[in-house]
Design an enzyme around this catalytic site. Structure first.
Site, PDB file in Angstrom:
ATOM      1  N   ARG A 118     -36.720 -76.710 -51.600  1.00  8.37           N
ATOM      2  CA  ARG A 118     -35.760 -75.958 -50.778  1.00  8.37           C
ATOM      3  C   ARG A 118     -34.336 -76.440 -51.063  1.00  8.37           C
ATOM      4  NH1 ARG A 118     -34.434 -77.612 -45.933  1.00  8.37           N
ATOM      5  NH2 ARG A 118     -36.503 -78.295 -45.299  1.00  8.37           N
ATOM      6  N   TYR A 131     -22.723 -51.023 -46.400  1.00 13.75           N
ATOM      7  CA  TYR A 131     -24.183 -50.937 -46.517  1.00 13.75           C
ATOM      8  C   TYR A 131     -24.754 -51.148 -45.106  1.00 13.75           C
ATOM      9  CZ  TYR A 131     -28.908 -52.587 -47.229  1.00 13.75           C
ATOM     10  OH  TYR A 131     -30.262 -52.770 -47.127  1.00 13.75           O
ATOM     11  N   ASP A 181     -18.499 -57.318 -51.596  1.00 16.22           N
ATOM     12  CA  ASP A 181     -19.869 -57.007 -52.008  1.00 16.22           C
ATOM     13  C   ASP A 181     -19.767 -56.287 -53.352  1.00 16.22           C
ATOM     14  OD1 ASP A 181     -22.360 -55.863 -52.449  1.00 16.22           O
ATOM     15  OD2 ASP A 181     -22.767 -55.558 -50.324  1.00 16.22           O
ATOM     16  N   LYS A 210     -30.492 -55.681 -57.506  1.00 15.69           N
ATOM     17  CA  LYS A 210     -30.052 -54.427 -58.120  1.00 15.69           C
ATOM     18  C   LYS A 210     -29.728 -54.630 -59.603  1.00 15.69           C
ATOM     19  CE  LYS A 210     -30.694 -52.925 -53.965  1.00 15.69           C
ATOM     20  NZ  LYS A 210     -30.086 -53.682 -52.932  1.00 15.69           N
TER      21      LYS A 210
HETATM   22  N1  PLP Z   1     -25.327 -54.852 -50.347  1.00 13.70           N
HETATM   23  C1  PLP Z   1     -25.528 -53.643 -50.903  1.00 13.70           C
HETATM   24  C2  PLP Z   1     -24.351 -52.868 -51.395  1.00 13.70           C
HETATM   25  C3  PLP Z   1     -26.818 -53.123 -51.010  1.00 13.70           C
HETATM   26  O1  PLP Z   1     -26.988 -51.919 -51.585  1.00 13.70           O
HETATM   27  C4  PLP Z   1     -27.905 -53.886 -50.511  1.00 13.70           C
HETATM   28  C5  PLP Z   1     -29.296 -53.375 -50.566  1.00 13.70           C
HETATM   29  O2  PLP Z   1     -29.558 -52.217 -50.760  1.00 13.70           O
HETATM   30  C6  PLP Z   1     -27.653 -55.127 -49.930  1.00 13.70           C
HETATM   31  C7  PLP Z   1     -26.355 -55.589 -49.856  1.00 13.70           C
HETATM   32  C8  PLP Z   1     -28.779 -55.968 -49.365  1.00 13.70           C
HETATM   33  O3  PLP Z   1     -29.518 -56.539 -50.406  1.00 13.70           O
HETATM   34  P1  PLP Z   1     -31.100 -56.868 -50.342  1.00 13.70           P
HETATM   35  O4  PLP Z   1     -31.814 -55.566 -50.192  1.00 13.70           O
HETATM   36  O5  PLP Z   1     -31.333 -57.563 -51.654  1.00 13.70           O
HETATM   37  O6  PLP Z   1     -31.333 -57.746 -49.159  1.00 13.70           O
END
Ligand code: PLP
Length: 371
Positions: free
Chosen positions: A46, A98, A170, A195
């Site tokens: 961890r 998001y 982000d 992604k």
């Molecule tokens: N930020 C964006 C722009 C996203 O599209 C997503 C997920 O779709 C996230 C954060 C969250 O990521 P995760 O699904 O890996 O937890």
């Protein structure tokens, strides 16, 4: 080193034990101490693991930062950035963030004492008006989901700093191949590495990258290690492998998305196309300035409503009806079905994560589905 070279080499070294070129996967949760009882390199997984160290070094290099922390998901990474604030602090965030980020801010950290103002991030004047004496973070997501709105990262970072706040970006949708937020003044970068970075829709993971390894990042590190939402060794291994082809995959995603957008925009059954690469898009000029290319994501509105939009998705043969983005398969999604109604996503809107198939096959599939 140039970006393509960094993507292949950062975080990689030939394994001294075997000469292996691909990194060994280290699954051990515990590591032997030196005879005098001291900790040699690793202690407990961890708190540290070679695959995680390698991924964090790679992400740091790709974004041009000072340090990175890898998490079990993008959501866990988001939570760590915001939990490093103190109760009573105020955050300015996009109205169209998001929706998982909105839920973290409003429903998880709201009751814990964080104050948040949701604003139109494409309007820097509105961002400036929202800043309060206790504002400590301005959160940017550009391009945004699902309308591909583009926010001026450099101007917003300037507003945040003038108000004594940090700016977190982000960067999931652009990836460091297309957008480098630190060069625009951001302090922290969030990735859902699930992604484009991992790139194959087979691993859930996230990361925070910091421009400086300051006290704030130390707090994020504390939350990562003691909160325990760390990225697993195999997940780190997969993300690191995916990154090796990131620059070339992004070229394919961007070129395909551009062709698909150009097809959709002239189709009589399509009411609107949201893609920053189109000169008609309101964020086109800004995206051309702050991004290297316009990305692989777009959304479009079918003439009619929800039934007509879902009717199109039902007829598709190659494009898959699924959430998420950034993988080789082109994915289509009716976002209003999964987002809270207050987000206001149009019922006739479909989001496309344009994959790496031949663009003509994608266009033919859309053409037959649109009829
Ligand atoms: N930020 C964006 C722009 C996203 O599209 C997503 C997920 O779709 C996230 C954060 C969250 O990521 P995760 O699904 O890996 O937890």
């Amino acid at each position: 080193m140039r970006f393509e070279t960094l993507a292949v080499h950062a975080g990689h070294s030939v394994d001294p034990a075997s000469g292996a070129i691909a990194p060994p996967l280290v699954l051990s949760t515990t590591f032997e101490r030196a005879p005098d009882g001291t900790i040699d390199r690793y202690f407990y997984s961890r708190l540290g693991n070679p695959n995680r160290t390698a991924l964090e070094a790679c992400l740091t290099a790709l974004e041009g930062g000072a340090a990175a922390a890898a998490f079990a998901s993008g959501a866990a990474a988001t939570l760590s950035i915001l939990q490093a604030l103190s109760p009573g602090d105020h955050v300015v965030a996009p109205l169209d963030a998001y929706h998982g980020t909105t839920i973290i801010l409003r429903d998880i950290l709201g009751p814990w004492g964080l104050a948040v103002s949701f604003v139109d991030m494409t309007d820097p004047a509105e961002v400036a008006r929202a800043v309060r004496p206790r504002t400590r973070m301005v959160w940017v997501e550009s391009p945004s989901n699902p309308l591909l709105r583009v926010s001026d990262i450099a101007r917003i970072a300037g507003i945040a700093h003038a108000g004594g706040a940090r700016c977190a970006v982000d960067n999931t949708w652009a990836s460091p191949a297309l957008q480098r937020p630190f060069e625009l003044g951001a302090d922290l970068i969030l990735h859902s590495t699930t992604k484009y970075l991992a790139g194959h829709c087979d691993v859930l993971s996230g990361a925070v990258v910091a421009r400086t390894e300051d006290e704030y990042f130390q707090r994020i590190r504390l939350i990562q290690l003691q909160g325990g939402a760390v990225a697993a060794p195999f997940d780190c291994w997969l993300v690191l492998r995916g990154i090796r082809t990131l620059p070339y995959r992004m070229r394919g995603h961007c070129a395909n998305a551009r062709q698909v957008a150009e097809f959709l925009v002239q189709h009589p059954r399509v009411e609107a196309v949201h893609f920053p690469g189109l000169p008609s898009h309101p964020g086109h000029a800004l995206a051309a300035k702050q991004m290297r290319e316009f990305g692989g994501m777009l959304s479009f509105q079918v003439r009619g409503g929800k039934a007509e939009a879902l009717g199109v998705t039902a007829k598709l043969r190659i494009i898959l009806r699924a959430t998420s983005l950034g993988g080789p398969d082109t994915l289509i999604e009716h976002r209003a079905s999964i987002e809270p109604p207050d987000k206001g996503t149009p019922q006739n809107l479909l989001r496309l994560s344009v994959g790496l198939e031949h663009p003509e096959d994608l266009i033919e599939d859309l053409a037959q589905a649109l009829g």
